[in-house]
Scaffold this active site. Sequence first.
Site, short mmCIF file in Angstrom:
data_model
loop_
_atom_site.label_atom_id
_atom_site.label_comp_id
_atom_site.label_asym_id
_atom_site.label_seq_id
_atom_site.Cartn_x
_atom_site.Cartn_y
_atom_site.Cartn_z
N TYR A 82 -1.93 -1.62 11.13
CA TYR A 82 -2.36 -2.24 9.68
C TYR A 82 -1.02 -1.54 9.05
O TYR A 82 -0.56 -2.63 8.09
CB TYR A 82 -3.59 -1.82 9.05
CG TYR A 82 -3.79 -2.02 7.52
CD1 TYR A 82 -4.11 -3.26 7.11
CD2 TYR A 82 -3.67 -0.83 6.58
CE1 TYR A 82 -4.06 -3.46 5.66
CE2 TYR A 82 -3.52 -1.00 5.45
CZ TYR A 82 -3.78 -2.28 4.86
OH TYR A 82 -3.94 -2.35 3.35
N SER A 87 0.82 -1.10 0.07
CA SER A 87 -0.03 -0.13 -0.17
C SER A 87 0.99 1.10 0.00
O SER A 87 2.01 1.27 0.41
CB SER A 87 -1.00 0.21 1.30
OG SER A 87 -1.44 1.22 1.57
N LYS A 102 1.91 -4.04 6.47
CA LYS A 102 2.25 -3.83 4.93
C LYS A 102 4.03 -3.87 5.12
O LYS A 102 4.83 -4.28 4.00
CB LYS A 102 1.72 -2.91 4.38
CG LYS A 102 0.26 -3.16 4.34
CD LYS A 102 -0.07 -4.04 3.17
CE LYS A 102 -1.38 -4.93 3.44
NZ LYS A 102 -1.61 -6.15 2.70
P1 NAD Z 1 -10.84 -7.59 1.04
O1 NAD Z 1 -11.10 -7.50 2.58
O2 NAD Z 1 -11.93 -7.27 0.24
O3 NAD Z 1 -10.39 -8.88 0.45
C1 NAD Z 1 -9.23 -9.59 1.36
C2 NAD Z 1 -10.07 -11.35 1.41
O4 NAD Z 1 -8.97 -12.04 2.16
C3 NAD Z 1 -11.14 -11.25 1.91
O5 NAD Z 1 -11.91 -11.98 0.77
C4 NAD Z 1 -10.96 -12.12 3.28
O6 NAD Z 1 -11.99 -12.87 3.34
C5 NAD Z 1 -9.76 -12.88 2.87
N1 NAD Z 1 -8.93 -13.18 4.13
C6 NAD Z 1 -8.58 -12.31 5.04
N2 NAD Z 1 -7.97 -13.05 6.01
C7 NAD Z 1 -7.74 -14.26 5.58
C8 NAD Z 1 -7.08 -15.63 5.99
N3 NAD Z 1 -6.43 -15.56 7.29
N4 NAD Z 1 -7.04 -16.75 5.33
C9 NAD Z 1 -7.90 -16.45 3.99
N5 NAD Z 1 -8.66 -15.71 3.48
C10 NAD Z 1 -8.45 -14.42 4.36
O7 NAD Z 1 -9.66 -6.57 0.78
P2 NAD Z 1 -9.15 -5.56 -0.29
O8 NAD Z 1 -9.56 -4.54 -0.51
O9 NAD Z 1 -9.47 -6.56 -1.71
O10 NAD Z 1 -7.74 -6.01 -0.23
C11 NAD Z 1 -6.87 -6.97 -1.01
C12 NAD Z 1 -5.40 -6.84 -0.20
O11 NAD Z 1 -5.06 -5.34 -0.88
C13 NAD Z 1 -5.01 -6.55 1.27
O12 NAD Z 1 -3.92 -7.23 1.54
C14 NAD Z 1 -5.19 -5.08 1.51
O13 NAD Z 1 -4.39 -4.94 2.90
C15 NAD Z 1 -4.52 -4.65 0.17
N6 NAD Z 1 -4.66 -3.24 0.09
C16 NAD Z 1 -5.97 -2.81 -0.10
C17 NAD Z 1 -6.11 -1.37 -0.23
C18 NAD Z 1 -7.78 -0.80 -0.50
O14 NAD Z 1 -7.91 0.08 -0.50
N7 NAD Z 1 -8.66 -1.83 -0.61
C19 NAD Z 1 -5.22 -0.64 -0.41
C20 NAD Z 1 -3.74 -0.90 -0.25
C21 NAD Z 1 -3.61 -2.29 0.09
C1 UD1 Z 2 -7.15 4.67 3.65
C2 UD1 Z 2 -6.19 4.04 4.60
C3 UD1 Z 2 -5.10 3.80 4.23
C4 UD1 Z 2 -5.01 2.83 2.77
C5 UD1 Z 2 -5.83 3.79 1.90
C6 UD1 Z 2 -5.87 3.04 0.41
C7 UD1 Z 2 -7.22 5.07 6.70
C8 UD1 Z 2 -6.99 6.11 7.74
N1 UD1 Z 2 -6.34 4.93 5.81
O1 UD1 Z 2 -6.68 5.83 3.28
O2 UD1 Z 2 -4.29 2.90 5.02
O3 UD1 Z 2 -3.71 2.35 2.42
O4 UD1 Z 2 -7.17 3.86 2.50
O5 UD1 Z 2 -6.92 2.37 0.11
O6 UD1 Z 2 -8.12 4.49 6.73
N2 UD1 Z 2 -12.86 10.76 3.55
C9 UD1 Z 2 -13.85 11.65 3.92
N3 UD1 Z 2 -14.98 11.19 4.51
C10 UD1 Z 2 -15.33 9.93 4.36
C11 UD1 Z 2 -14.51 9.11 3.97
C12 UD1 Z 2 -13.12 9.42 3.62
O7 UD1 Z 2 -13.90 12.91 3.56
O8 UD1 Z 2 -16.16 9.35 5.10
C13 UD1 Z 2 -11.78 11.47 2.86
C14 UD1 Z 2 -10.38 11.00 3.87
O9 UD1 Z 2 -10.30 12.18 4.76
C15 UD1 Z 2 -9.45 11.13 2.69
C16 UD1 Z 2 -10.08 10.60 1.32
O10 UD1 Z 2 -11.55 10.72 1.72
O11 UD1 Z 2 -8.91 12.35 2.39
C17 UD1 Z 2 -9.73 9.28 1.12
O12 UD1 Z 2 -10.10 8.38 2.23
P1 UD1 Z 2 -10.06 6.79 2.09
O13 UD1 Z 2 -10.95 6.12 1.15
O14 UD1 Z 2 -10.18 6.37 3.74
O15 UD1 Z 2 -8.49 6.51 1.83
P2 UD1 Z 2 -7.13 7.01 2.53
O16 UD1 Z 2 -7.46 8.12 3.42
O17 UD1 Z 2 -6.22 7.35 1.51
#
Ligand code: NAD
Ligand code: UD1
Length: 339
Positions: A150, A125, A154
């Site tokens: 969290y 991330s 990472k």
């Molecule tokens: P998500 O929660 O939708 O998907 C994660 C999946 O992993 C889920 O289906 C959950 O059931 C499964 N899971 C969790 N723990 C498990 C375990 N112990 N064994 C087997 N399955 C398990 O999340 P996502 O948004 O799809 O994110 C995927 C990856 O990307 C994660 O590692 C997350 O940290 C990373 N990531 C997400 C974002 C974001 O904004 N969504 C941003 C940066 C990084």
């Molecule tokens: C979040 C996570 C970060 C992760 C990233 C990518 C937090 C504190 N951080 O950050 O660890 O890597 O997503 O997925 O959760 N906002 C509002 N109102 C809301 C929700 C969000 O104003 O109800 C604003 C936030 O202040 C931010 C922007 O929208 O400025 C995006 O927010 P969000 O979607 O939570 O992403 P990140 O802040 O980038």
Amino acid sequence: MKILVTGGLGYIGSHTVVALINQGYEVVIIDNLSNSSIEVLEGITAITNKTPEFHKIDLREKNTVAQFFDQHKDIKGIIHFAASKAVGESVEKPLLYYENNISSLVYLLQEMKKRNLSNFIFSSSCTVYGQADELPITENAPVKKAESPYGNTKLIGENMIEDFCQSQKEFKAISLRYFNPIGAHSSAKIGELPIGTPQNLVPFITQTAIGKRKELSVFGDDYNTPDGTCIRDYIHVMDLAEAHVRALERLLKAETKNNYEVFNLGTGSGSSVMEIIKTFEKVTAQKLPYKIAGRRAGDITAAFADTQKANEILGWKSKRSLEEALSSAWNWEINVNKN
Ligand code: NAD
Ligand code: UD1
């Protein structure tokens, strides 16, 4: 060619499974359904006409993971999405996050070592950069002390994989640092399914527009940005998914110079919270109720990616617009509420 996708029924995982199947890969999914539902498999099938093999396994169960690999000796690469990802929850329950995100990764790498498996992609991330000193953020920007357990998982995950790559020269891995994934597949058959109140901006917006939430709180309008609201790099989840396929190909074709590489995945441009609201209103013709609220603890002012490394070395660039991403998120929200 058989590829294991952990967390393959989650948000980014399910879109990546679709992208992999579209490119002719055979996909095996492991997911414990802790943050997803088995119905996602139906969505994937409806889109691709293929049902990937699915195993409900918790990756923290070391012996079960070993048994899985005993029964699947033909896996050629692993994309590891499975993790817990709620920042706030990680502050309240740090040990749960360290256990889930770190021990699962250790067990997977141990199995890969035992079986001489290579080709590993890790979901990292942009959170590892914290508030970067310079924008756009390149992969060379220093990583900062994590703001949350969290975020720390990472950082630790990346370091662990890099150390492992140092010790095992034939093992190859790529960490992908995602900026802000949003949107859904254009079919609206899969998308983001937040459990409880969404913490991220776009799902909160779509749930507000559909009437599930009263109004959006804009967290702060006094930041040092043109309109005072925070800036992020919002990337369409299908663009992100396709980058994984490209990264996997790079590993499989042994194109990598070093056996460990890191890439930013973003669009390269930032949008403020107010710009997201305005664009959402424009593309969906919905009026979004919102109010300006106080800053959210831990939020950074601005982050967007320098995508040159991914463009040049990975040969990947995001293609879809912000409008397309927000419109797909809205179509998905409508679809979820029909069922
Ligand atoms: P998500 O929660 O939708 O998907 C994660 C999946 O992993 C889920 O289906 C959950 O059931 C499964 N899971 C969790 N723990 C498990 C375990 N112990 N064994 C087997 N399955 C398990 O999340 P996502 O948004 O799809 O994110 C995927 C990856 O990307 C994660 O590692 C997350 O940290 C990373 N990531 C997400 C974002 C974001 O904004 N969504 C941003 C940066 C990084
Ligand atoms: C979040 C996570 C970060 C992760 C990233 C990518 C937090 C504190 N951080 O950050 O660890 O890597 O997503 O997925 O959760 N906002 C509002 N109102 C809301 C929700 C969000 O104003 O109800 C604003 C936030 O202040 C931010 C922007 O929208 O400025 C995006 O927010 P969000 O979607 O939570 O992403 P990140 O802040 O980038």
